[in-house]
Structures are given as structure tokens and as C-alpha cells.
Design a protein around this motif. Structure first.
Motif, PDB file in Angstrom:
ATOM      1  N   MET A   1      -2.590  17.210  10.452  1.00 42.60           N
ATOM      2  CA  MET A   1      -3.892  16.587  10.249  1.00 42.60           C
ATOM      3  C   MET A   1      -4.965  17.533  10.766  1.00 42.60           C
ATOM      4  O   MET A   1      -4.755  18.249  11.734  1.00 42.60           O
ATOM      5  CB  MET A   1      -3.951  15.254  10.965  1.00 42.60           C
ATOM      6  N   VAL A  51     -10.871  12.904   9.679  1.00 48.29           N
ATOM      7  CA  VAL A  51      -9.519  13.429   9.806  1.00 48.29           C
ATOM      8  C   VAL A  51      -8.914  13.432   8.408  1.00 48.29           C
ATOM      9  O   VAL A  51      -8.954  12.410   7.705  1.00 48.29           O
ATOM     10  CB  VAL A  51      -8.659  12.555  10.748  1.00 48.29           C
ATOM     11  N   LYS A  53      -5.507  14.630   6.015  1.00 46.78           N
ATOM     12  CA  LYS A  53      -4.133  15.118   5.871  1.00 46.78           C
ATOM     13  C   LYS A  53      -4.029  15.603   4.446  1.00 46.78           C
ATOM     14  O   LYS A  53      -4.034  14.795   3.514  1.00 46.78           O
ATOM     15  CB  LYS A  53      -3.107  14.033   6.158  1.00 46.78           C
ATOM     16  N   ALA A  58      -7.813  10.368   6.348  1.00 47.86           N
ATOM     17  CA  ALA A  58      -7.011   9.565   7.273  1.00 47.86           C
ATOM     18  C   ALA A  58      -7.874   8.710   8.197  1.00 47.86           C
ATOM     19  O   ALA A  58      -7.416   7.683   8.692  1.00 47.86           O
ATOM     20  CB  ALA A  58      -6.106  10.474   8.101  1.00 47.86           C
ATOM     21  N   VAL A  87      -3.883   8.647  14.195  1.00 49.52           N
ATOM     22  CA  VAL A  87      -5.182   9.152  13.724  1.00 49.52           C
ATOM     23  C   VAL A  87      -6.286   8.798  14.718  1.00 49.52           C
ATOM     24  O   VAL A  87      -7.075   9.653  15.116  1.00 49.52           O
ATOM     25  CB  VAL A  87      -5.515   8.600  12.322  1.00 49.52           C
TER      26      VAL A  87
END
Length: 152
Positions: A1, A51, A53, A58, A87
Motif C-alpha cells: 500500500m 492510501v 493499493k 483503500a 489501512v
């Protein structure tokens, strides 16, 4: 991530923030919802991160400068497909590090009191936040709880 500066024009970000606001309204009356809209997140005293991925969003979160020694966590939200995958913890730890780098002495937040907010409260407690009195412009509210952490 990967954590990146958030784009307030990205369709996935807009959708997640709209979902966040609508979800807050399910648990609290409108006058007790303190979620920031897109224009508020664009203010100079707010830093906003997402965030990712790969190409999937995320989650997101923001840091608002209240004064030169005090910051506030805002707009924390994990995308439904990424719940319970770390997360939120990753993002809160990142925001704490950013607040520390800025020389803040305290980091605070407001969150809800309903059962839906208990996982967030637990995470914040695990990361050293303690329940506190309202700060900034907040007032006592049965739908809000306040937490803060010293970060000297």
C-alpha cells in the motif's frame, strides 16, 4: 500500500468522501456531523492523503492545523473492500508522523459515539489517544466524543 497526497478531483476519492458523509448521517443528526466536504478539504490549513493499493483506493484521511502546536485528524475513511486490512492504522500512524514533523505538541480528533464508531475509538486508543473534552470550536454533543494525544 502506498500513501499519496489526495486528489480531490479523482472520481474514486470523491465517491469515498460522499460515502463517508452519507454514512455519518446514518449514525448522527446533520448538526452533529463534522465531516469535511471537498471545498473544506482544499483549504490551506488541511493536508489530505489517500492510501492506494495498486489502482484501488483503500482509504483517506486528513490533518488540519488548528494552531502551530495542535493538529486535528479529519476525514478518516477506509474503503469497504479494505476494511480490517490495516489501512486506518497505517494512515493514522502516517498522520501522527506528519504532525510530529510539523512540531505539533498535540493531535486531536472528533468521532461518533454510536456502536459503528467503536472500532475507530479502539484503534485510536491503541495508538495512544485518550478521551478528552471538546477542543477548538467543538461543543459537548451526545453524538460526539473527543480524543487527543500528546506528540512532543
Amino acid at each position: 500500500m502506498e500513501i499519496r497526497i489526495g486528489s480531490l478531483t479523482h472520481p474514486a476519492v470523491i465517491a469515498l468522501l460522499e460515502q463517508h458523509h452519507q454514512d455519518m448521517l446514518l449514525h448522527s443528526p446533520e448538526e452533529s456531523v463534522h465531516a469535511l466536504d471537498l471545498s473544506a478539504l482544499a483549504q490551506e490549513n488541511i493536508s489530505f492523503w489517500c492510501v492506494w493499493k495498486d489502482d484501488a483506493l483503500a482509504g483517506c484521511g486528513a490533518l488540519k492545523e488548528l494552531d502551530n502546536a495542535h493538529g486535528e485528524i479529519k476525514s478518516m475513511r477506509t474503503s469497504p473492500d479494505f476494511l480490517r486490512q490495516g489501512v486506518a492504522k497505517l494512515l493514522v500512524e502516517y498522520i501522527i508522523s506528519q504532525a510530529t514533523n510539523r512540531g505539533y505538541q498535540k493531535l486531536s480528533l472528533e468521532t461518533g459515539t454510536m456502536a459503528a464508531f467503536l472500532p475507530a475509538q479502539k484503534l485510536y486508543q491503541q495508538l495512544g489517544f485518550h478521551f478528552c473534552q471538546p477542543f477548538g470550536n467543538y461543543q459537548e454533543d451526545p453524538f460526539s466524543t473527543f480524543m487527543s494525544k500528546s506528540i512532543c
